[in-house]
Scaffold this motif. Structure first.
Motif: not given
Length: 226
Positions: A192-200
């Motif tokens: 699993r790789v998690e990402f921060d909140l970003k523009p779509k």
């Protein structure tokens, strides 16, 4: 890594008719699917975008846009293009159920209660997961409200995805209608790789990069067996 690749993407909601003036749908805007299509086009891919009804436009010489309304129309459209696809991204929010009977005339307001019998729509991603070829890579989405990881892994296994993009309705500014999203990518080996909140638009780059990398690895493996 996507130069000349054929990418099939579904996007947006579906509308399931009740009568000539009413329908059942959801809040999907199609923004995520269209953003993914745009990134694929920028990276040299040939994209077929099967889209439910949205208020978004995308123009490109290597884009084939197929507009549909219902889940059944979306499935039939995908049937025409699935075989030639190298990567398939199931980003549409397809209605799970549809009215069993569509009234020919507008249903009048009479009784205090009104009931609609619903029947299951075909599970588009599941059906294509059964016939996916070794060289093809499929990407699924899981928008969840509870037990997010468990449900996402369940979809990964049931629908034979190579990766699932998970986002939660519990995350602020993520999901339907927003211009931002917060995702995790779960591969079929359950890493699993998690990402921060970003523009779509930036989330789409993360998704496409991961899909392209996994597809390249899959292609190399298939070639090693020849």
């Amino acid at each position: 890594m996507l130069q000349g690749k054929n990418i099939l993407i579904t996007a947006g909601p579906t509308k399931e008719a009740i009568d000539p003036v009413r329908y059942i749908s959801n809040h999907s805007s199609g923004k995520m699917g269209y953003a993914i299509a745009d990134v694929c086009l920028q990276n040299g891919a040939n994209v077929t975008l099967v889209s439910g009804p949205v208020c978004i436009s995308l123009l490109h010489e290597h884009l084939k846009l197929v507009q549909v309304q219902s889940a059944n129309e979306m499935y039939l459209a995908c049937c025409r293009y699935f075989e030639e696809a190298d990567i398939v991204v199931f980003a549409a929010a397809v209605a799970d159920y549809r009215p069993a009977v569509i009234a020919n005339q507008k249903i009048k307001k009479n009784d205090e209660d009104f009931f609609i019998r619903m029947v299951k729509n075909i599970d588009i991603a599941y059906e294509f997961g059964q016939i996916k070829q070794p060289h093809q890579l499929s990407v699924g989405f899981a928008l969840e409200t509870n037990n997010e990881l468990q449900h996402a892994i369940g979809k990964l296994e049931k629908k034979n995805f190579d990766m699932v993009v998970l986002n939660s309705m519990n995350d602020a500014q993520a999901g339907f209608g927003f211009d931002t999203n917060k995702i995790s990518i779960i591969r079929n080996d359950q890493t699993r790789v998690e990402f921060d909140l970003k523009p779509k638009s930036e989330v789409a780059i993360d998704i496409v990069n991961e899909a392209a990398s996994l597809h390249q690895a899959k292609e190399n493996f298939v070639k090693s067996l020849i």
